[in-house]
Every structure is written in C-alpha cells, then in structure tokens.
Design a protein around this motif. Sequence first.
Motif, PDB file in Angstrom:
ATOM      1  N   ARG A  27      24.885  45.586  50.387  1.00  9.86           N
ATOM      2  CA  ARG A  27      26.142  45.666  50.375  1.00  9.86           C
ATOM      3  C   ARG A  27      26.683  46.312  51.724  1.00  9.86           C
ATOM      4  O   ARG A  27      27.773  45.857  52.194  1.00  9.86           O
ATOM      5  CB  ARG A  27      26.998  46.084  49.187  1.00  9.86           C
ATOM      6  CG  ARG A  27      26.959  44.934  48.037  1.00  9.86           C
ATOM      7  CD  ARG A  27      27.433  45.597  46.578  1.00  9.86           C
ATOM      8  NE  ARG A  27      28.714  45.995  46.753  1.00  9.86           N
ATOM      9  CZ  ARG A  27      29.783  45.209  46.294  1.00  9.86           C
ATOM     10  NH1 ARG A  27      29.462  44.292  45.657  1.00  9.86           N
ATOM     11  NH2 ARG A  27      30.986  45.964  46.466  1.00  9.86           N
ATOM     12  N   ASP A  67      27.228  41.163  43.118  1.00  8.82           N
ATOM     13  CA  ASP A  67      28.540  41.567  42.024  1.00  8.82           C
ATOM     14  C   ASP A  67      28.035  41.169  40.703  1.00  8.82           C
ATOM     15  O   ASP A  67      27.377  40.226  40.765  1.00  8.82           O
ATOM     16  CB  ASP A  67      29.679  41.213  42.463  1.00  8.82           C
ATOM     17  CG  ASP A  67      30.167  41.738  43.876  1.00  8.82           C
ATOM     18  OD1 ASP A  67      30.355  42.844  43.921  1.00  8.82           O
ATOM     19  OD2 ASP A  67      30.076  40.812  44.938  1.00  8.82           O
ATOM     20  N   LEU A 102      36.195  37.320  39.310  1.00  8.08           N
ATOM     21  CA  LEU A 102      35.931  37.361  40.507  1.00  8.08           C
ATOM     22  C   LEU A 102      35.811  36.313  41.392  1.00  8.08           C
ATOM     23  O   LEU A 102      35.536  36.366  42.377  1.00  8.08           O
ATOM     24  CB  LEU A 102      34.511  38.414  40.460  1.00  8.08           C
ATOM     25  CG  LEU A 102      34.319  38.952  41.582  1.00  8.08           C
ATOM     26  CD1 LEU A 102      34.863  40.050  42.448  1.00  8.08           C
ATOM     27  CD2 LEU A 102      32.878  39.624  41.415  1.00  8.08           C
ATOM     28  N   ALA A 144      24.548  41.526  39.327  1.00 11.47           N
ATOM     29  CA  ALA A 144      24.164  41.933  40.788  1.00 11.47           C
ATOM     30  C   ALA A 144      22.903  42.087  40.969  1.00 11.47           C
ATOM     31  O   ALA A 144      22.088  42.977  39.907  1.00 11.47           O
ATOM     32  CB  ALA A 144      25.083  43.143  41.137  1.00 11.47           C
ATOM     33  N   ARG A 199      38.693  43.017  43.763  1.00 19.35           N
ATOM     34  CA  ARG A 199      37.496  43.472  44.491  1.00 19.35           C
ATOM     35  C   ARG A 199      37.061  42.283  45.545  1.00 19.35           C
ATOM     36  O   ARG A 199      37.512  41.181  45.265  1.00 19.35           O
ATOM     37  CB  ARG A 199      36.461  43.800  43.268  1.00 19.35           C
ATOM     38  CG  ARG A 199      36.832  44.904  42.591  1.00 19.35           C
ATOM     39  CD  ARG A 199      35.491  45.205  41.557  1.00 19.35           C
ATOM     40  NE  ARG A 199      35.378  44.199  40.617  1.00 19.35           N
ATOM     41  CZ  ARG A 199      34.117  43.304  40.591  1.00 19.35           C
ATOM     42  NH1 ARG A 199      33.177  43.960  41.175  1.00 19.35           N
ATOM     43  NH2 ARG A 199      33.950  42.401  39.828  1.00 19.35           N
ATOM     44  N   ARG A 254      34.238  39.995  46.842  1.00 17.98           N
ATOM     45  CA  ARG A 254      33.092  39.678  46.019  1.00 17.98           C
ATOM     46  C   ARG A 254      31.778  39.484  47.157  1.00 17.98           C
ATOM     47  O   ARG A 254      32.155  38.936  48.484  1.00 17.98           O
ATOM     48  CB  ARG A 254      33.228  38.162  45.814  1.00 17.98           C
ATOM     49  CG  ARG A 254      32.106  37.793  45.056  1.00 17.98           C
ATOM     50  CD  ARG A 254      32.401  36.045  44.397  1.00 17.98           C
ATOM     51  NE  ARG A 254      32.470  35.105  45.628  1.00 17.98           N
ATOM     52  CZ  ARG A 254      33.749  34.569  45.569  1.00 17.98           C
ATOM     53  NH1 ARG A 254      34.868  34.608  44.597  1.00 17.98           N
ATOM     54  NH2 ARG A 254      33.929  33.744  46.318  1.00 17.98           N
TER      55      ARG A 254
END
Length: 266
Positions: free
Chosen positions: A41, A153, A159, A193, A214, A216
């Motif tokens: 990430r 995630d 999401l 995740a 958030r 993704r």
Amino acid sequence: MPQALPLIARPDLASEVSAVERDGYVYLPAVLDPEQTAELRAHMDRLQPNPDSFDRGLAPERDGFVNRHINNAFNRDPYFVQFLDYPGVIEIAEALHGANCHVIGMTSWQTGPGRPDQTLHADWQPLELPEDVMADPRVRIPVYISTAHFYLDDMTEELGPTRFVPGSHRAGRAPNGDTAWQGREEQSILCNAGDVVMFRSEVWHRGTANHSDRVRHLLQVHYAQRWIAQRFPPYLHRFRFDPDTLAIASNRQRRLMGDHPPGNYD
C-alpha cells in the motif's frame, strides 16, 4: 443486499486451475501478511500518474473523488517486480497459459469515496458462441487471459467490492446490459486484506461505488498466453524498460516482461 461470492481455498494447484476453468475464478487466502500488505500500500501511495502511460489521476478537489490508476507499476518502482511472479499466483498463471506465458499489464489502482459504480462487463471476450454450444461439456475454451487481484483492504459492501457473476464465462458472450446469467445474480468479493482472487477475462464482473470514508487499494496483474500482445503504454517506440527494473529481474521475470526465446511469428 447482494450475496457474498463463495470464497473457498483449494488444496492444490490442480484444483486451483480447475476452479478457474469451472467457476471462472479461484480464491487464494493470505497471500500477503499484514506487514507485506502495508508495504505494498505504501509503495502504491508513492506512485504518481504519468499521462503518457495512459494513467488516470483523478483528485477530489478537481474531479470529486480519487481514482489513481497507474499502468506498468513494475516499471515505475522496482519494488513491484516481485509481483510479476509472486509465489502461489505465478504457478496458476503458468498452468493456465503455458510455461512461456507473460504479463500483459500490471496496474496500481486506488479508488476513493464517491467513485461511481462500474457496469457489468467482461474484460475480454475471445469468441462468441450460442449458449447451447457453451453448455455442451465437450466445449472447452482455453483461458487466454487472467487477472490476479491483490486486495489490500478488508472488503466490505461500504468500501465497494468487486462483484462477479460466477460461471458467466460459459455465457459465450459479454453481458450486453444483462445483470444476471441463467438466474445467477452478481455476488460480492468480501475478502480480507492480503487475499488474492484470480479470474479469467470472460467472467462478468464490475467494481462498485465506494461509500466509505477510505481509499480502496488494489493491485492487478494481468497474465496471458505468449502470443497475446502486452499492453505497456506509451506504445510504438516510446515505452522503455527502466534500467533499475531490468537490473533486479530474474530470468523468469524477464520472460514475463517479454524476453522470450524466438517462436512462431518472431
């Protein structure tokens, strides 16, 4: 509320390959541990869009939401080279596409709140056949292209998960506006995740809207049979491999980037 896609870990390579051929996808749990997931990430966050490579870099202040879609990730940061042949994934790709297969693309994709729904689609439909022909068990279409989704995630409906219509690669056509096939509705990939889902290009699927607060994160690696062209923009004479990428690449990774021995049509 859509149902969750059944996520069943297969016990060996043969059953993983069979799942892709039969169901259109295979689930690979915990391919990355939490530390590896966080590291990937962070590297994705540092990539910057390059318009010459057909990247997209939508920003909230200008476009209303984040949508950072970076092509050729392996050529933008040597860290990503390892994902060309990541253990547990490359074995399936080579079994599906042959030992001389290659990567046709690798995309870093970040999707923020406000990104709208995609429509249901197939990434590539190699041929169209009537459904009664496709229903004949003697008809077996090779897997020409597959995609490995590295999910970074814990996926929830809020999401914006990927949704699949399982088995729809047997439809013999793209969705063309349909939202179900043979009574099977789309189902959500609600994985953790670090998990990977690998699927063939004909499966009907789509990305859904991100209703959370958030961003993704998703890394896509696209594999194909050797004779299918690679998609490394910018095209013609403008694409160049980064020397740092080539310096660390193994023989297998170089082959996956296109360093093949001569073959038909070379």
